[in-house]
Scaffold this motif. Sequence first.
Motif, PDB file in Angstrom:
ATOM      1  N   UNK A 214       0.819  -1.220   0.000  1.00 18.60           N
ATOM      2  CA  UNK A 214       0.000   0.000   0.000  1.00 18.60           C
ATOM      3  C   UNK A 214       0.852   1.269   0.000  1.00 18.60           C
ATOM      4  N   UNK A 215       2.173   1.098   0.097  1.00 15.31           N
ATOM      5  CA  UNK A 215       3.072   2.244   0.067  1.00 15.31           C
ATOM      6  C   UNK A 215       4.314   1.845  -0.722  1.00 15.31           C
ATOM      7  N   UNK A 216       5.101   2.835  -1.072  1.00 16.35           N
ATOM      8  CA  UNK A 216       6.254   2.579  -1.931  1.00 16.35           C
ATOM      9  C   UNK A 216       7.501   2.233  -1.113  1.00 16.35           C
ATOM     10  N   UNK A 219      14.550   1.542  -3.062  1.00 17.57           N
ATOM     11  CA  UNK A 219      15.780   0.781  -3.184  1.00 17.57           C
ATOM     12  C   UNK A 219      16.650   1.031  -1.956  1.00 17.57           C
ATOM     13  N   UNK A 220      17.116  -0.033  -1.337  1.00 15.50           N
ATOM     14  CA  UNK A 220      17.945   0.109  -0.147  1.00 15.50           C
ATOM     15  C   UNK A 220      17.184  -0.024   1.153  1.00 15.50           C
ATOM     16  N   UNK A 221      15.855  -0.198   1.074  1.00 13.00           N
ATOM     17  CA  UNK A 221      15.069  -0.440   2.285  1.00 13.00           C
ATOM     18  C   UNK A 221      15.342  -1.855   2.809  1.00 13.00           C
ATOM     19  N   UNK A 239      13.096  -0.242  17.557  1.00 15.73           N
ATOM     20  CA  UNK A 239      14.303   0.272  16.912  1.00 15.73           C
ATOM     21  C   UNK A 239      14.081   0.580  15.429  1.00 15.73           C
ATOM     22  N   UNK A 240      13.035  -0.024  14.845  1.00 14.79           N
ATOM     23  CA  UNK A 240      12.770   0.148  13.411  1.00 14.79           C
ATOM     24  C   UNK A 240      12.022   1.450  13.117  1.00 14.79           C
ATOM     25  N   UNK A 241      11.939   1.792  11.834  1.00 13.00           N
ATOM     26  CA  UNK A 241      11.208   3.000  11.420  1.00 13.00           C
ATOM     27  C   UNK A 241       9.706   2.822  11.588  1.00 13.00           C
ATOM     28  N   UNK A 242       9.185   1.734  10.994  1.00 20.41           N
ATOM     29  CA  UNK A 242       7.743   1.490  11.024  1.00 20.41           C
ATOM     30  C   UNK A 242       7.487  -0.006  10.967  1.00 20.41           C
ATOM     31  N   UNK A 243       6.208  -0.380  11.158  1.00 23.65           N
ATOM     32  CA  UNK A 243       5.798  -1.779  11.035  1.00 23.65           C
ATOM     33  C   UNK A 243       5.006  -1.996   9.754  1.00 23.65           C
ATOM     34  N   UNK A 244       5.125  -3.198   9.199  1.00 26.35           N
ATOM     35  CA  UNK A 244       4.351  -3.578   8.016  1.00 26.35           C
ATOM     36  C   UNK A 244       3.720  -4.945   8.268  1.00 26.35           C
ATOM     37  N   UNK A 245       2.625  -5.203   7.558  1.00 30.00           N
ATOM     38  CA  UNK A 245       2.026  -6.535   7.635  1.00 30.00           C
ATOM     39  C   UNK A 245       1.649  -7.003   6.240  1.00 30.00           C
ATOM     40  N   UNK A 269      12.327  -6.825  -4.087  1.00 28.70           N
ATOM     41  CA  UNK A 269      12.880  -7.103  -5.427  1.00 28.70           C
ATOM     42  C   UNK A 269      12.277  -6.171  -6.482  1.00 28.70           C
ATOM     43  N   UNK A 270      11.032  -5.788  -6.286  1.00 32.72           N
ATOM     44  CA  UNK A 270      10.351  -4.912  -7.244  1.00 32.72           C
ATOM     45  C   UNK A 270      10.921  -3.499  -7.258  1.00 32.72           C
ATOM     46  N   UNK A 271      11.750  -3.164  -6.261  1.00 32.82           N
ATOM     47  CA  UNK A 271      12.347  -1.831  -6.217  1.00 32.82           C
ATOM     48  C   UNK A 271      13.609  -1.749  -7.054  1.00 32.82           C
ATOM     49  N   UNK A 272      14.110  -2.897  -7.533  1.00 30.73           N
ATOM     50  CA  UNK A 272      15.392  -2.894  -8.259  1.00 30.73           C
ATOM     51  C   UNK A 272      15.237  -2.288  -9.659  1.00 30.73           C
TER      52      UNK A 272
END
Length: 272
Positions: A214-216, A219-221, A239-245, A269-272
């Motif tokens: 749902x968000x972009x 590269x490098x994340x 310690x992380x920036x945000x959470x994802x599910x 991989x889709x960010x490459x």
Amino acid sequence: MKAEWQYISSKSNPLIVRMAKLKDKKYRKTEELFRFDGIKLFEEAVQNNAPVRYVFVSESAASKFKNIVEQSNVSAAIYLLSDEVFVKLTDEQSPEGIITVCQNLENISQAEDYTLLAKKVNGKPLLMLESVRDTGNMGTILRSAKAFGIDTLIISSDCADLYNPKTIRAAMGALFTQKVVKIDNLSKAICALRENGTRIFAAALNRDAKKLGSFELKKGDAILIGNEGHGLSEEAINACDECVYIPMEMGSESLNASIAASVCMWELYKTK
């Protein structure tokens, strides 16, 4: 140059006794050697220039594997074992008849300087693991990491042993090339990575978690995956920036750690 085969028929042979101890993690660590069964993994090791030190072939499988081993030009000591002796070494219920012993791999390392690590991996696709204990999951994650172009897999020191035969089998050759860095302090490593510009997302379901897709992602994340049963520690999440599910159908059970990691790696991989 034709390979010279040495024959061993005694289970009390000092080399056999020594190699048999590699079943235990502590001996693998002391010897800095690990072993694995099967012709496919032997060929993968040779193809990827892994540091092969010993090759053991059972008498009953000699006619099948002799030419393959000799034509590989592997720089290793090669032994022909009586079937009785071979059984002492193998980890398989139905062994193919070939065991390879390698020295620890250069692509697997221990990081002490997290600032230096952060600089080395900056801008590259990363996956991080906390306390993933199942050897099958670890091997599958290695295999997926290779497939989805993960530059570096960063794992906490209590993750499953990379040199366990079950991990190696599940990795299907990826162990020989996938870069893996082990760390003792996950939170400090996360902080060092973030300070150097890496965004790190914890795979954890909480009130503020964002739906993967749902968000972009950029590269490098990096994405952090947790333990099979308990997920991520609060310290690691904080310690992380945000959470994802990962979005799923209502009523579905949580995904296996290796499957969840693979889904996350596909998104990276889709960010490459």
